[in-house]
Write a protein that holds these residues in place. Structure first.
Motif, PDB file in Angstrom:
ATOM      1  N   SER A   1      22.042  66.047  55.351  1.00 52.34           N
ATOM      2  CA  SER A   1      21.652  66.564  56.666  1.00 52.34           C
ATOM      3  C   SER A   1      22.181  65.698  57.806  1.00 52.34           C
ATOM      4  N   HIS A   2      22.301  64.398  57.592  1.00 53.39           N
ATOM      5  CA  HIS A   2      22.868  63.524  58.632  1.00 53.39           C
ATOM      6  C   HIS A   2      24.323  63.912  58.914  1.00 53.39           C
ATOM      7  N   CYS A   3      25.062  64.210  57.868  1.00 52.74           N
ATOM      8  CA  CYS A   3      26.452  64.641  58.015  1.00 52.74           C
ATOM      9  C   CYS A   3      26.523  65.933  58.824  1.00 52.74           C
ATOM     10  N   VAL A   4      25.656  66.877  58.487  1.00 53.72           N
ATOM     11  CA  VAL A   4      25.612  68.163  59.187  1.00 53.72           C
ATOM     12  C   VAL A   4      25.308  67.943  60.666  1.00 53.72           C
ATOM     13  N   THR A   5      24.347  67.079  60.953  1.00 53.70           N
ATOM     14  CA  THR A   5      23.984  66.794  62.339  1.00 53.70           C
ATOM     15  C   THR A   5      25.150  66.178  63.098  1.00 53.70           C
ATOM     16  N   SER A   6      25.880  65.267  62.481  1.00 51.64           N
ATOM     17  CA  SER A   6      27.023  64.619  63.138  1.00 51.64           C
ATOM     18  C   SER A   6      28.100  65.634  63.509  1.00 51.64           C
ATOM     19  N   VAL A   7      28.450  66.512  62.575  1.00 48.24           N
ATOM     20  CA  VAL A   7      29.474  67.528  62.835  1.00 48.24           C
ATOM     21  C   VAL A   7      28.975  68.505  63.897  1.00 48.24           C
ATOM     22  N   THR A   8      27.721  68.914  63.787  1.00 46.41           N
ATOM     23  CA  THR A   8      27.150  69.864  64.748  1.00 46.41           C
ATOM     24  C   THR A   8      27.165  69.286  66.161  1.00 46.41           C
TER      25      THR A   8
END
Length: 112
Positions: A52-59
């Motif tokens: 989820s941290h990865c998703v948040t960074s890209v988002t």
């Protein structure tokens, strides 16, 4: 004094939190404006996201691009994730690639 528990629901489904390299379940994260006026919808593939941290960074990086109305990520932990971006105008793929790179991941391609 009592303790208050606060929960922030980001719309993520991640049964295994943290970037440990473990297999994660498929999750989706969406960011959208209250009143979308998006005229363009593009789908991209991104490698390297695992949590989820990865998703948040890209988002966050993609949402900061001019004209972007919403970003939706379908996480495929350790594989190629799908990212849908809605914007008011067409986005240059090199600008999208730079934003994904800034987040620390690799743009694997654009869906046609």
């Amino acid at each position: 004094m009592g303790t208050t528990n606060t929960t922030n629901d980001l719309g993520l489904t991640d049964l295994n939190s943290g970037c440990t390299g473990a297999t994660h379940s498929d999750s989706t994260h969406e960011h959208s404006a209250a009143h979308s006026t998006a005229a363009h919808r593009e789908h991209y593939f991104v490698n390297g996201m695992t949590c989820s941290h990865c998703v948040t960074s890209v988002t966050e990086e993609l949402s900061a691009l001019p004209g972007v109305e919403s970003v939706k990520v379908r996480l495929n932990a350790g594989g190629t994730s799908q990212v849908m971006v809605e914007s008011r105008t067409a986005l240059d793929v090199d600008v999208v690639r730079a934003a994904v790179d800034e987040a620390g991941y690799e743009l694997a391609g654009e869906a046609k």
